[in-house]
Design a protein around this motif. Structure first.
Motif, PDB file in Angstrom:
ATOM      1  N   UNK A 118       7.388  -6.975 -12.405  1.00 18.01           N
ATOM      2  CA  UNK A 118       6.787  -6.181 -11.347  1.00 18.01           C
ATOM      3  C   UNK A 118       7.266  -4.470 -11.609  1.00 18.01           C
ATOM      4  N   UNK A 119       7.445  -3.905 -10.545  1.00 21.34           N
ATOM      5  CA  UNK A 119       7.879  -2.460 -10.797  1.00 21.34           C
ATOM      6  C   UNK A 119       9.075  -2.221  -9.832  1.00 21.34           C
ATOM      7  N   UNK A 120       9.709  -1.207  -9.989  1.00 22.48           N
ATOM      8  CA  UNK A 120      10.815  -0.597  -9.335  1.00 22.48           C
ATOM      9  C   UNK A 120      10.531   0.907  -9.125  1.00 22.48           C
ATOM     10  N   UNK A 121      10.492   1.255  -7.846  1.00 19.44           N
ATOM     11  CA  UNK A 121      10.363   2.982  -7.467  1.00 19.44           C
ATOM     12  C   UNK A 121      11.531   3.510  -7.079  1.00 19.44           C
ATOM     13  N   UNK A 122      12.075   4.465  -7.444  1.00 20.35           N
ATOM     14  CA  UNK A 122      13.119   5.226  -7.025  1.00 20.35           C
ATOM     15  C   UNK A 122      12.837   6.771  -6.892  1.00 20.35           C
ATOM     16  N   UNK A 123      13.569   7.240  -5.964  1.00 17.99           N
ATOM     17  CA  UNK A 123      13.297   8.773  -5.741  1.00 17.99           C
ATOM     18  C   UNK A 123      14.408   9.653  -6.465  1.00 17.99           C
ATOM     19  N   UNK A 124      13.871  10.873  -7.120  1.00 23.42           N
ATOM     20  CA  UNK A 124      14.774  11.632  -7.805  1.00 23.42           C
ATOM     21  C   UNK A 124      15.076  12.830  -7.012  1.00 23.42           C
ATOM     22  N   UNK A 125      14.561  12.993  -5.708  1.00 20.46           N
ATOM     23  CA  UNK A 125      14.679  14.050  -4.726  1.00 20.46           C
ATOM     24  C   UNK A 125      14.913  13.581  -3.266  1.00 20.46           C
ATOM     25  N   UNK A 131       3.165  -4.004 -18.990  1.00 18.45           N
ATOM     26  CA  UNK A 131       2.641  -3.574 -20.073  1.00 18.45           C
ATOM     27  C   UNK A 131       1.123  -3.253 -20.365  1.00 18.45           C
ATOM     28  N   UNK A 132       0.505  -4.005 -19.492  1.00 20.00           N
ATOM     29  CA  UNK A 132      -0.846  -3.817 -19.216  1.00 20.00           C
ATOM     30  C   UNK A 132      -1.643  -2.676 -18.441  1.00 20.00           C
ATOM     31  N   UNK A 133      -0.592  -1.881 -18.048  1.00 22.74           N
ATOM     32  CA  UNK A 133      -1.227  -0.834 -17.217  1.00 22.74           C
ATOM     33  C   UNK A 133      -0.529   0.351 -17.613  1.00 22.74           C
ATOM     34  N   UNK A 134      -1.167   1.547 -17.154  1.00 26.04           N
ATOM     35  CA  UNK A 134      -0.706   2.795 -17.467  1.00 26.04           C
ATOM     36  C   UNK A 134      -0.482   3.675 -15.810  1.00 26.04           C
ATOM     37  N   UNK A 135       0.747   4.121 -15.653  1.00 27.15           N
ATOM     38  CA  UNK A 135       0.721   4.604 -14.248  1.00 27.15           C
ATOM     39  C   UNK A 135       1.115   6.240 -14.519  1.00 27.15           C
ATOM     40  N   UNK A 136       0.289   6.749 -13.560  1.00 24.16           N
ATOM     41  CA  UNK A 136       0.457   8.259 -13.263  1.00 24.16           C
ATOM     42  C   UNK A 136       1.184   8.713 -11.921  1.00 24.16           C
ATOM     43  N   UNK A 170       0.779  -1.436  -0.045  1.00 18.82           N
ATOM     44  CA  UNK A 170      -0.045  -0.140  -0.043  1.00 18.82           C
ATOM     45  C   UNK A 170       0.744   1.181  -0.016  1.00 18.82           C
ATOM     46  N   UNK A 171       1.801   1.365   0.620  1.00 16.08           N
ATOM     47  CA  UNK A 171       2.957   2.526   0.630  1.00 16.08           C
ATOM     48  C   UNK A 171       4.271   1.901   0.417  1.00 16.08           C
ATOM     49  N   UNK A 172       5.124   2.826  -0.136  1.00 18.74           N
ATOM     50  CA  UNK A 172       6.519   2.549  -0.104  1.00 18.74           C
ATOM     51  C   UNK A 172       7.361   3.875   0.337  1.00 18.74           C
ATOM     52  N   UNK A 173       8.187   3.465   1.226  1.00 23.07           N
ATOM     53  CA  UNK A 173       8.923   4.597   1.856  1.00 23.07           C
ATOM     54  C   UNK A 173      10.557   4.323   1.680  1.00 23.07           C
ATOM     55  N   UNK A 174      11.096   5.376   1.319  1.00 22.19           N
ATOM     56  CA  UNK A 174      12.346   5.484   0.983  1.00 22.19           C
ATOM     57  C   UNK A 174      13.260   6.383   1.790  1.00 22.19           C
ATOM     58  N   UNK A 175      14.550   5.857   2.235  1.00 24.36           N
ATOM     59  CA  UNK A 175      15.255   6.604   3.211  1.00 24.36           C
ATOM     60  C   UNK A 175      15.943   7.875   2.551  1.00 24.36           C
ATOM     61  N   UNK A 176      16.206   7.729   1.368  1.00 22.59           N
ATOM     62  CA  UNK A 176      16.900   8.823   0.757  1.00 22.59           C
ATOM     63  C   UNK A 176      17.033   8.711  -0.907  1.00 22.59           C
ATOM     64  N   UNK A 177      17.338   9.678  -1.584  1.00 22.01           N
ATOM     65  CA  UNK A 177      17.475   9.848  -3.095  1.00 22.01           C
ATOM     66  C   UNK A 177      18.577   8.601  -3.660  1.00 22.01           C
ATOM     67  N   UNK A 178      17.934   8.156  -4.637  1.00 26.85           N
ATOM     68  CA  UNK A 178      18.801   6.861  -5.274  1.00 26.85           C
ATOM     69  C   UNK A 178      18.352   5.466  -4.510  1.00 26.85           C
ATOM     70  N   UNK A 179      17.562   5.502  -3.319  1.00 31.06           N
ATOM     71  CA  UNK A 179      17.157   4.068  -3.131  1.00 31.06           C
ATOM     72  C   UNK A 179      16.128   3.654  -3.598  1.00 31.06           C
ATOM     73  N   UNK A 180      15.755   2.635  -3.738  1.00 29.87           N
ATOM     74  CA  UNK A 180      14.789   1.763  -4.632  1.00 29.87           C
ATOM     75  C   UNK A 180      14.061   0.844  -3.921  1.00 29.87           C
ATOM     76  N   UNK A 181      12.785   0.516  -4.258  1.00 30.87           N
ATOM     77  CA  UNK A 181      11.937  -0.508  -3.727  1.00 30.87           C
ATOM     78  C   UNK A 181      11.090  -1.077  -4.781  1.00 30.87           C
ATOM     79  N   UNK A 182      10.435  -2.277  -4.785  1.00 32.59           N
ATOM     80  CA  UNK A 182       9.735  -2.769  -5.727  1.00 32.59           C
ATOM     81  C   UNK A 182       8.394  -3.059  -5.031  1.00 32.59           C
ATOM     82  N   UNK A 190       9.606  13.834  -9.587  1.00 29.71           N
ATOM     83  CA  UNK A 190      10.110  13.441  -8.113  1.00 29.71           C
ATOM     84  C   UNK A 190      10.487  11.824  -8.118  1.00 29.71           C
ATOM     85  N   UNK A 191       9.955  11.247  -9.118  1.00 35.95           N
ATOM     86  CA  UNK A 191      10.219   9.544  -8.906  1.00 35.95           C
ATOM     87  C   UNK A 191      10.376   8.992 -10.229  1.00 35.95           C
ATOM     88  N   UNK A 192      11.367   7.921 -10.212  1.00 38.79           N
ATOM     89  CA  UNK A 192      11.317   7.120 -11.480  1.00 38.79           C
ATOM     90  C   UNK A 192      10.663   5.577 -11.033  1.00 38.79           C
TER      91      UNK A 192
END
Length: 895
Positions: free
Chosen positions: A540-547, A520-525, A490-502, A530-532
């Motif tokens: 699956x997906x990988x989220x990383x922070x740009x700030x 490929x079957x979804x559209x993300x908004x 439900x939530x992804x919390x990153x400690x710092x810029x450059x860290x990632x989570x899936x 702020x995010x990659x």
């Protein structure tokens, strides 16, 4: 490819077992196996993985089963070899470096011996490779237990010792007391060579001399510093005690000194490979009782077992210290090994060391199968490794799997969506073989040239990977289109810029059947400044922070149906207050008192003088008036500590969501005045966590604690998850349209009863199981917690009822009725209940429902085709039923 165990035959077998009192009593001791998968790794080697529900815990077990009979053993077949010997490293690192020999490959591995974890890092028992002694057991032990394997692959439990000598100038021969042993002997000579398996050599505690080519290379050193292992062809000879010290001190450069060391056994030949262990688990077919021994506590375990003729070998790993797997005592482990067929079995190192790797058909290297209790694999000094002939490399088949490997939705695809498939080529020996396949499909979908399956219509399908007459196949189940979408987090919390989570996405059809949803079957908004967010290559997906600091929301929408879900994002840590300790006088425990804090009130913990041995050490502790919750995404716990230079250690005591205890141990407070300490949270405990106490231990002293906080990413609350009303929710007319009705809710006087209702189910659960107009009603008592025997009792009752309902032609549905008790029924039991009912529905064509009485609010939905209705407490919920209806068999009117 793992093969799920068919459920219906299991249920019927269970029903037959219940007819025998002796068999039922035996089942009481063994629990219930809840899932099993199996895969062949090589001829004669397979991996078995399964869960078990015991009376007081869940267990997760992985075992490598090796059959060395029928020509697969010996020099050309499967072998069990010594692993490691180059210093502590993970089992995976050691397996990657293992020299299997020309034309051979590594299939799997487990960790090995107990070791000097706080010292040299060397194993405490003996070790042999190619029949050669690598290290002897700890000094003072004439011989030590070990698992040994002959050149033909046959294994046994034995005792191994050292027969060694030191020949000094003039022909004087002295016994060798230790050879690459973890600790030097108290008296006599010890030798260390390039085979030393530890990290740094142990502190010698006496003089030493270096030998090269059988001669003294340099004058003896009175007390050499600890250092790395000797160079090849070099022996370091240590002396302890007056006699050996004097003889070593008399040596001069160029003196001839010969060191000899060989292994000896208590009986039988010297094995070709061996690793030390500790406690005997099964001896001559009898499981051993270790009750009352220091190591007989529930923990992660590694064990090796043998059949009577030594031809079948079982390398077993049992996860522990986790909510999903509580581990085993030594006595329990022995009983389990005996149940698995072991005539002999030995306990190896467990705890955080327990590690099991296994390969797969066509794989180039084995991968981690169990879940180490430390969260990550622990470096260990040795282990056991399976090797086998590499095979021809000529393509003989394909292992076909969905991207991302195994899981509860293995082989499922939602209609209108896709699933990426992989085809791994293997030869006849299941070793890797090159060759890209062409793809095709039969049934409810198609496969494009890239191996992407497109689900076209619900039902069964099969995907084929083919090349030059060789093929592999994967059965697929095409579900309905996705009507709901949920992220795996439900939530992804990153400690710092450059860290990632899936995270992943799971879609549900109208029957609540689940399958993975690929990128490929979804559209993300989301806010791209702020995010990659990218696909992770595994579905699956990988989220990383740009700030460095931000919060936000990600919205995912299924392209085919518009089903959507949201995920909260955050980056940057902020210290959220957990316990200010202004109420310190309400914290109770030995040695605890309110005191002046850093800013306001604080908590003083006074550690008394240590108790005399053998009594336990001293400690002070304090428990809060009630458990204090920690933020769910907390990364660490911090607090201010006023030290007095005594070296007393502050500890933070926590409990996970299942009630399992966890202690964060702070540093020795060798400072004076206030200092803030931060204690990282390990990754494994089941969130959320609660603070249950603070303590101090070790040296006598007085610590004052203040301002407990949790460093947490600022994601904000999880998005609300909304679902459409389920079709079973109906008005009064829809309920009356059914052939008969019943109600759930409080009891009423006879004069107020509705004649249109056949009966009322209340929260009292006073009725036993009964069948009414084609529906078998099964009340399940939720008064006992899952891990207090309640889950085991409920699942046994359920299995018997399912088996009976499957046999009865006049029964069209089974309804489980239970009291609302979220703290008694854990998530694994709830998932198992749904799985059993879903399998019952699929294998018999009959219906199933779960009715929960006394819930705080009304809900209705379905999971895996099983209706789930929660009736609100204090009001009456009306049900209309038709066990043999086409479509839904229940209609529900909320109270």
């Amino acid at each position: 490819m793992p093969t799920p165990r068919p459920l219906l035959p299991v249920l019927l077998a269970w029903a037959l077992a219940l007819s025998s009192p002796a068999a039922a009593a035996a089942a009481d001791d063994t629990g219930i196996e809840t899932a099993r998968t199996a895969r062949q790794i090589a001829p004669g080697v397979r991996l078995e993985s399964y869960d078990r529900l015991e009376s007081d815990r869940w267990l997760r077990i992985d075992e490598l089963v090796v059959d060395t009979a029928g020509g697969t053993g010996g020099a050309g077949g499967v072998r069990v070899e010594y692993l490691g010997g180059d210093g502590p490293e993970t089992v995976a690192e050691a397996a990657a470096r293992h020299r299997a020999g020309p034309g051979r490959r590594v299939l799997g591995a487990v960790n090995g011996d107990f070791f000097d974890v706080r010292g040299s890092g060397a194993p405490l028992g003996p070790g042999l490779r190619d029949g050669r002694l690598l290290h002897s057991p700890a000094p003072g032990t004439a011989s030590a237990p070990a698992v040994g394997f002959g050149p033909d692959g046959r294994g046994r439990i034995l005792r191994l010792g050292l027969a060694g000598s030191v020949t000094l100038p003039g022909g004087r021969v002295r016994p060798l007391a230790g050879f690459n042993a973890a600790r030097p002997p108290a008296e006599g000579f010890a030798a260390y060579t390039a085979d030393w398996p530890g990290a740094a050599l142990p502190a010698p505690g006496g003089p030493a001399v270096e030998l090269r080519g059988g001669r003294v290379a340099a004058p003896p050193v009175r007390e050499p510093a600890r250092r790395a292992r000797p160079a090849p062809a070099t022996t370091l000879l240590l002396a302890r005690g007056a006699t050996a010290t004097a003889e070593l001190a008399a040596l001069r450069p160029r003196d001839a000194v010969a060191v000899a060391a060989r292994p000896v056994t208590g009986a039988g030949p010297v094995p070709w490979a061996a690793v030390g262990g500790r406690e005997a688990l099964v001896v001559a077919g009898v499981p051993q009782d270790h009750d009352g021994e220091p190591n007989d506590t529930a923990a992660p375990r590694t064990a090796v077992g043998f059949s009577r003729d030594g031809r079948q070998v079982r390398l077993v790993a049992v996860d522990g210290r986790q909510r999903d797997s509580g581990g085993l005592t030594l006595t329990g482990l022995g009983r389990m090994m005996h149940r698995l067929g072991a005539y002999e079995a030995l306990n190896l190192d467990g705890g955080g060391s327990t590690t099991l790797l296994a390969g797969a058909a066509g794989a180039t290297a084995p991968t981690l199968e169990n879940t180490p209790s430390d969260g990550t694999p622990r470096p260990v000094p040795n282990g056991l490794v399976l090797t086998a002939p590499a095979g021809s490399g000529r393509l003989a088949g394909y292992r076909v799997e969905p991207l991302g490997g195994v899981g509860p939705d293995f082989g499922r695809v939602l209609r209108g969506l896709t699933r990426t498939l992989t085809a791994t080529g293997h030869d006849a020996a299941l070793g890797p073989a090159p060759g890209a396949p062409s793809w095709s499909a039969a049934g409810g979908g198609s496969v494009d040239p890239a191996g992407v399956f497109h689900a076209l219509r619900p039902g069964s399908a099969t995907a084929y990977a083919r090349r030059a007459g060789v093929e592999g196949a994967l059965p697929l189940d095409v579900l309905g289109p996705p009507v709901r979408l949920r992220p795996t987090r439900d939530r992804i919390g990153l400690a710092e810029r450059g860290e990632s989570a899936g995270f992943g996405l799971v879609g549900y059809d109208a029957q609540g059947a689940a399958a993975a949803v690929e990128p490929r079957d979804v559209t993300l908004r989301f806010d791209r400044s702020r995010w990659n967010v990218t696909g992770d290559g595994r579905g699956g997906f990988t989220v990383s922070a740009r700030t460095a600091r931000a919060t936000g929301m990600l919205r995912a929408t299924v392209n085919a149906t518009g089903a959507s879900a949201e995920l909260a994002l955050g980056v940057g840590l902020e210290a959220l207050p957990v316990a200010a300790l202004e109420d310190a006088e309400r914290w109770t425990g030995p040695g605890a008192a309110a005191a002046e804090g850093r800013a306001g009130r604080g908590l003083a913990l006074s550690v008394p003088a240590p108790a005399p041995a053998p009594l336990p050490g001293s400690a002070a502790s304090a428990a809060p008036p009630r458990p204090v919750p920690l933020p769910e995404l907390a990364r660490s716990v911090s607090l201010w500590v006023a030290g007095d230079g005594s070296g007393a250690r502050p500890d933070v005591r926590l409990a996970d969501a299942g009630g399992a205890a966890l202690t964060l141990r702070g540093p020795a407070a060798d400072w004076t005045g206030w200092r803030r300490i931060t204690l990282p949270l390990p990754p494994l405990p089941e969130r959320p966590l609660t603070l249950t106490g603070l303590s101090a231990s070790g040296a006598r002293g007085r610590l004052v604690l203040d301002a407990v906080a949790a460093e947490t990413p600022p994601t904000g609350p999880a998005p609300a998850y909304r679902t459409r009303p389920d079709p079973v929710v109906a008005g009064a007319a829809g309920v009356r349209a059914r052939p008969w009705r019943f109600a759930v809710g409080p009891a009423v006087p006879a004069s107020a009863r509705n004649p249109d209702v056949d009966f009322v189910l209340t929260g009292a659960m006073e009725r036993p199981a009964f069948t009414h107009r084609g529906v078998r009603f099964l009340p399940l008592d939720t008064g006992r917690a899952t891990l207090d025997g309640g889950g085991l009792g409920r699942m046994r009752t359920l299995r018997a009822a399912l088996a009976a309902a499957a046999r009865e032609p006049g029964t069209g549905a089974l309804a489980v009725v239970r009291q609302y008790a979220p703290r008694a029924v854990d998530r694994k039991e709830a998932a198992l209940l749904t799985r059993y009912l879903g399998e019952f529905r699929r294998t018999t064509g009959k219906r199933a429902a779960v009715i929960t009485v006394g819930a705080p609010r009304f809900t209705a939905g379905r999971s895996e085709g099983v209706l789930e209705v929660s009736a609100r407490r204090g009001v009456r919920t009306l049900f209309g039923a038709d066990a043999f209806a086409v479509g839904d068999w229940l209609s529900v009117r909320p109270g």
